[in-house]
Write a protein that holds these residues in place. Structure first.
Motif, mmCIF file in Angstrom:
data_model
loop_
_atom_site.group_PDB
_atom_site.id
_atom_site.type_symbol
_atom_site.label_atom_id
_atom_site.label_comp_id
_atom_site.label_asym_id
_atom_site.label_seq_id
_atom_site.Cartn_x
_atom_site.Cartn_y
_atom_site.Cartn_z
ATOM 1 N N PRO A 197 -12.497 11.056 -1.873
ATOM 2 C CA PRO A 197 -12.766 10.918 -0.434
ATOM 3 C C PRO A 197 -13.941 10.142 -0.311
ATOM 4 N N SER A 198 -13.855 9.070 0.342
ATOM 5 C CA SER A 198 -15.228 8.099 0.345
ATOM 6 C C SER A 198 -15.649 8.326 1.701
ATOM 7 N N SER A 218 -8.247 8.946 -6.671
ATOM 8 C CA SER A 218 -8.807 8.897 -5.229
ATOM 9 C C SER A 218 -9.916 9.815 -5.172
ATOM 10 N N ASN A 274 -2.791 7.114 -8.510
ATOM 11 C CA ASN A 274 -3.679 6.793 -7.416
ATOM 12 C C ASN A 274 -4.436 8.212 -6.991
ATOM 13 N N ALA A 275 -3.359 9.166 -6.937
ATOM 14 C CA ALA A 275 -3.823 10.331 -6.154
ATOM 15 C C ALA A 275 -4.949 11.186 -6.948
ATOM 16 N N ALA A 281 -5.151 12.661 -1.218
ATOM 17 C CA ALA A 281 -5.314 11.207 -1.536
ATOM 18 C C ALA A 281 -4.603 10.353 -0.444
ATOM 19 N N VAL A 296 0.017 3.879 -2.719
ATOM 20 C CA VAL A 296 -0.641 5.233 -2.522
ATOM 21 C C VAL A 296 0.174 6.386 -2.866
ATOM 22 N N LEU A 297 1.473 6.543 -3.285
ATOM 23 C CA LEU A 297 2.313 7.424 -3.409
ATOM 24 C C LEU A 297 2.255 7.696 -5.287
ATOM 25 N N GLU A 325 -6.456 10.415 2.685
ATOM 26 C CA GLU A 325 -7.835 9.801 2.518
ATOM 27 C C GLU A 325 -7.658 8.266 2.344
ATOM 28 N N TRP A 369 0.919 -1.315 -0.027
ATOM 29 C CA TRP A 369 0.001 -0.186 0.057
ATOM 30 C C TRP A 369 0.816 1.186 -0.100
ATOM 31 N N GLU A 421 -2.181 14.952 -4.406
ATOM 32 C CA GLU A 421 -1.484 13.817 -4.036
ATOM 33 C C GLU A 421 -1.592 13.825 -2.183
ATOM 34 N N SER A 479 0.819 8.838 -8.675
ATOM 35 C CA SER A 479 0.367 9.957 -8.951
ATOM 36 C C SER A 479 -1.110 9.589 -9.544
#
Ligand SMILES: [Zn+2]
Lengths: 178, 190
Positions: free
Chosen positions: A175-176, A173, A169-170, B19, A164-165, B22, A160, B16, A167
């Protein structure tokens, strides 16, 4: 407390240097898989023939089990925490140095980290794969006793961390509200 | 560079960065909250600790090293926040504040605790765990509940592996002593 259990008076075997007196202080670390290989094997051998040290080990395991049982219920994180963090995020102003670091953060960081991880893993475990086990130790014992536990270890969040890092994914993503 | 923080309107954080936090909350929020809850023993403090920890994660997200354990990082943040809070709220906090490394001999307290917490822990073990020092409780939580290695615990607590080992030895010995006392106090049944 001097160990005076049966093993001390038995015929000295190949691991005669491990007595109850030596063994007892190591049992907590043994139960937590924190002894080095040589000590671990000595304790393991001693336990084969010593019922009292086995009972002492069981006491260690029982204590851990009852601690785990006491904490076995898992609570859900209250959504007010997520709301509170988001509120702090909205009102946040990054420092100059933080913005500079963000701007300089290279897009290839995550792949580079993954490669570094693989290299580190190869350095760390490569020799173990290539080197035959010491003749002093029972390799089948280590396979049986340790591999399964290692594979079952929890909280593996390394993948993970790389994920997550990125870009990609950024960008995707959201906000859920989970 | 002194005075680096720019004045004027707030600059929004990068996508970033948002994210990152989150994802962290989604993936590790529950574990972090449970760790904070077990450490502090009450929901209000667990909520505050968890929220503040994720805010710190958000602010310091660039100091997170990819390839290292995120949970170890946030547990360290929670543990340090809790330690600071105990110092700050001395005498107000629901937890006792014994000296470092001293076996904690005090009688079990009768602080009001949440119904959830009462349900969660069997009475004797609950009192015994609460009577440990926060340092002892954190090492037990990490070693026996989270099943962290001594190295990981050392990273979280910011101490050596040797210190982890001796602290865990002492914590478990103390817990045994407290459980025996609980057992004696409750009479012959179990
Ligand atoms: Zn023995």
């Amino acid at each position: 407390m001097k160990g005076n259990c049966a093993r001390d008076s038995l015929d000295k075997g190949p691991n005669a240097d491990m007595t109850c007196h030596d063994c007892r202080p190591l049992l907590m670390d043994y139960a937590h898989h924190e002894l080095d290989d040589a000590q671990d094997a000595l304790v393991h051998e001693h336990l084969q023939t010593c019922t009292e040290c086995r009972a002492a080990l069981q006491a260690e395991v029982d204590l851990t089990d009852s601690i785990r049982y006491a904490y076995s219920e898992e609570l859900e994180m209250p959504q007010s925490i997520v709301a509170g963090v988001r509120q702090a995020v909205r009102g946040y102003s990054p420092s100059f140095s933080e913005r500079v670091r963000t701007a300089l953060r290279p897009a290839f960081l995550a792949p580079a980290a993954a490669i570094a991880l693989i290299l580190a893993g190869a350095l760390r475990y490569g020799p173990m794969l290539l080197t035959p086990p010491s003749s002093q130790l029972s390799s089948s014992y280590f396979v049986r006793q340790h591999v399964a536990q290692t594979l079952g270890s929890p909280s593996s969040d390394r993948s993970w961390a790389a994920y997550v890092l990125t870009s990609e994914n950024a960008k995707s993503s959201q906000p859920s509200g989970q | 560079m002194p005075g680096a923080r720019p004045p004027g309107p707030a600059t929004p954080p990068s996508p970033e960065q948002i994210a990152f936090v989150e994802n962290a909350m989604t993936k590790f929020g529950k574990q972090t909250y449970n760790y904070a809850y077990r450490l502090s023993g009450n929901e209000a403090d667990a909520r505050d600790l968890t929220q503040e920890a994720f805010i710190r994660v958000f602010r310091a997200w660039q100091s997170f090293r990819p390839g290292t354990s995120f949970l170890s990082w946030i547990y360290r943040i929670v543990t340090n926040l809790y330690r600071d809070e105990l110092r700050r709220r001395k005498g107000v906090f629901t937890q006792p504040l014994p000296e470092d490394n001293q076996p904690h001999e005090q009688a079990p307290r009768h602080d009001p605790i949440s119904a959830m917490h009462e349900r969660q822990l069997s009475a004797g073990m609950e009192r015994a765990l609460r009577a440990l020092t926060d340092e002892q409780r954190s090492v037990i939580l990490l070693a026996d509940v989270e099943e962290y290695s001594y190295q990981q615990i050392a990273d979280v607590l910011g101490c050596s592996i040797g210190t982890v080992r001796s602290r865990l030895h002492r914590a478990r010995a103390q817990l045994r002593k407290l459980l025996l006392r609980e057992h004696a106090a409750q009479g012959p049944q179990v």
